[in-house]
Design a protein around this motif. Structure first.
Motif, PDB file in Angstrom:
ATOM      1  N   CYS A   1       0.852  -1.186   0.000  1.00 38.01           N
ATOM      2  CA  CYS A   1       0.000   0.000   0.000  1.00 38.01           C
ATOM      3  C   CYS A   1       0.891   1.241   0.000  1.00 38.01           C
ATOM      4  O   CYS A   1       1.721   1.418   0.883  1.00 38.01           O
ATOM      5  CB  CYS A   1      -0.911  -0.008   1.225  1.00 38.01           C
ATOM      6  SG  CYS A   1      -1.848   1.527   1.422  1.00 38.01           S
TER       7      CYS A   1
ATOM      8  N   CYS B   1       0.022   4.133   0.561  1.00 36.80           N
ATOM      9  CA  CYS B   1      -0.404   5.112   1.565  1.00 36.80           C
ATOM     10  C   CYS B   1       0.183   4.803   2.942  1.00 36.80           C
ATOM     11  O   CYS B   1       0.755   5.669   3.587  1.00 36.80           O
ATOM     12  CB  CYS B   1      -1.920   5.129   1.678  1.00 36.80           C
ATOM     13  SG  CYS B   1      -2.703   5.695   0.195  1.00 36.80           S
ATOM     14  N   CYS B   2       0.028   3.524   3.367  1.00 47.32           N
ATOM     15  CA  CYS B   2       0.421   3.221   4.742  1.00 47.32           C
ATOM     16  C   CYS B   2       1.559   2.210   4.825  1.00 47.32           C
ATOM     17  O   CYS B   2       2.067   1.929   5.907  1.00 47.32           O
ATOM     18  CB  CYS B   2      -0.786   2.715   5.534  1.00 47.32           C
ATOM     19  SG  CYS B   2      -1.297   1.047   5.080  1.00 47.32           S
TER      20      CYS B   2
ATOM     21  N   HIS C   1       1.394  -0.982   4.218  1.00 48.08           N
ATOM     22  CA  HIS C   1       0.955  -2.347   4.504  1.00 48.08           C
ATOM     23  C   HIS C   1       1.285  -3.251   3.310  1.00 48.08           C
ATOM     24  O   HIS C   1       1.050  -2.890   2.152  1.00 48.08           O
ATOM     25  CB  HIS C   1      -0.554  -2.358   4.771  1.00 48.08           C
ATOM     26  CG  HIS C   1      -1.100  -3.733   5.037  1.00 48.08           C
ATOM     27  ND1 HIS C   1      -1.019  -4.317   6.277  1.00 48.08           N
ATOM     28  CD2 HIS C   1      -1.702  -4.639   4.220  1.00 48.08           C
ATOM     29  CE1 HIS C   1      -1.562  -5.537   6.206  1.00 48.08           C
ATOM     30  NE2 HIS C   1      -1.974  -5.753   4.977  1.00 48.08           N
TER      31      HIS C   1
ATOM     32  N   CYS D   1      -6.794  -1.604   0.578  1.00 47.36           N
ATOM     33  CA  CYS D   1      -5.848  -1.905   1.654  1.00 47.36           C
ATOM     34  C   CYS D   1      -6.623  -2.279   2.922  1.00 47.36           C
ATOM     35  O   CYS D   1      -7.476  -1.522   3.375  1.00 47.36           O
ATOM     36  CB  CYS D   1      -4.960  -0.696   1.918  1.00 47.36           C
ATOM     37  SG  CYS D   1      -3.844  -0.962   3.315  1.00 47.36           S
TER      38      CYS D   1
ATOM     39  N   CYS E   1      -5.590   0.487   5.827  1.00 50.38           N
ATOM     40  CA  CYS E   1      -6.008   1.901   5.840  1.00 50.38           C
ATOM     41  C   CYS E   1      -7.231   2.162   4.962  1.00 50.38           C
ATOM     42  O   CYS E   1      -7.676   3.299   4.828  1.00 50.38           O
ATOM     43  CB  CYS E   1      -4.856   2.806   5.424  1.00 50.38           C
ATOM     44  SG  CYS E   1      -4.464   2.735   3.662  1.00 50.38           S
TER      45      CYS E   1
HETATM   46 ZN   LIG Z   1      -2.859   1.096   3.441  1.00 51.29          ZN
END
Ligand SMILES: [Zn+2]
Length: 209
Positions: free
Chosen positions: A142, A144-145, A147, A161, A164
Motif C-alpha cells: 500500500c 499510503c500506509c 501495509h 488496503c 487503511c
Molecule cells: Zn494502506
C-alpha cells in the motif's frame, strides 16, 4: 519525480496516473512476418526468387524494429522532458523475462529498450534515471500506509488496503511505490528532492486513475 511501472496491457504506468498503452508491435506484425518467412522457405535454396523473398522478409523485420525504436524514442523523450527524475524498477523486468509464457510478450514490449533510451536521454539533459534493482514488492504494498499484502494475483487490478482502507489501482500503486523508493535512493545519494513535485497528493486514489 516520476515513478514508472512497466506492464503488458499498458507499457508504462506512471505515478501521476497516466497509462501508456502497449503498442504490441510484434503481435501486429507477426502474421505478415510468418507469411514472408513461408515465402522464403518455399523457394529453392540458392535461387533468385529465394534471395528476393529473403530481402522482403528482412525489410519487414527492419520496419518492425524501426517502428518500435521510434515509439521508444518518443515515449522516453516525453518522460525525460517533463520530469527531473524518472524511477524504474529493473529487477522486476529481469524476473518477468524468466516466465516462459510471458517472455514473448515482454520481449515485444521491450522494456529494456525504453529504459536504455530513458537513461541516455536523462544523461544528455542533466536529469536522473534511477533504477530500483533490489526486490521491491511494488505491486503488493500500500503506497499510503506501507501495509504489505501476502499475495496479490496478477488478475487483480484493483484492491483495497485492509489496513487503511484506501482503494488502489494495482499499477498506479506500484508506480507510487517505485517513486517513493527512488526518492529514498536519491536522498541516500545526497541529492535534494521535492517529493511531491507539485503532483496531487491524492493521485494514488483510484478516483484519480
Ligand atoms: Zn494502506
Amino acid at each position: 519525480m516520476l515513478g514508472l511501472d512497466m506492464g503488458l496491457t499498458h507499457l508504462a504506468i506512471d505515478s501521476s496516473g497516466t497509462k501508456e498503452p502497449n503498442p504490441r508491435f510484434l503481435k501486429k506484425a507477426s502474421a505478415n512476418l510468418r507469411r514472408k518467412q513461408k515465402a522464403v522457405s518455399r523457394c529453392k535454396k540458392g535461387s533468385k526468387r529465394r534471395a528476393k523473398a529473403r530481402l522482403k522478409l528482412a525489410k519487414a523485420h527492419q520496419r518492425l524494429a524501426n517502428a518500435r525504436a521510434d515509439f521508444q524514442h518518443k515515449l522516453s523523450r516525453q518522460l525525460i522532458d517533463e520530469n527531473q527524475a524518472v524511477i524504474v524498477e529493473t529487477l522486476k523486468v529481469k524476473n518477468m523475462l524468466k516466465n516462459k509464457k510471458l517472455s514473448k510478450h515482454i520481449a515485444d514490449a521491450s522494456w529494456s529498450g525504453v529504459i536504455e533510451k530513458l537513461e541516455y536521454k536523462a544523461k544528455a539533459q542533466g536529469k536522473h534515471l534511477i533504477k530500483i534493482d533490489q526486490w521491491l514488492a511494488s505491486s503488493k504494498t500500500c503506497s499510503c500506509c506501507g501495509h504489505k499484502l501476502e499475495e496479490l494475483s496478477l488478475k487483480v487490478r484493483e484492491w483495497q488496503c485492509p489496513a487503511c482502507s484506501v482503494r488502489h489501482d494495482r499499477d498506479i500503486d506500484a508506480a507510487l511505490n517505485i517513486k517513493a523508493q527512488g526518492i529514498l535512493k536519491l536522498k541516500a545519494a545526497g541529492l535534494s528532492v521535492s517529493a511531491n513535485g507539485g503532483k496531487r497528493k491524492t493521485s494514488h486514489a483510484l478516483a484519480a486513475a
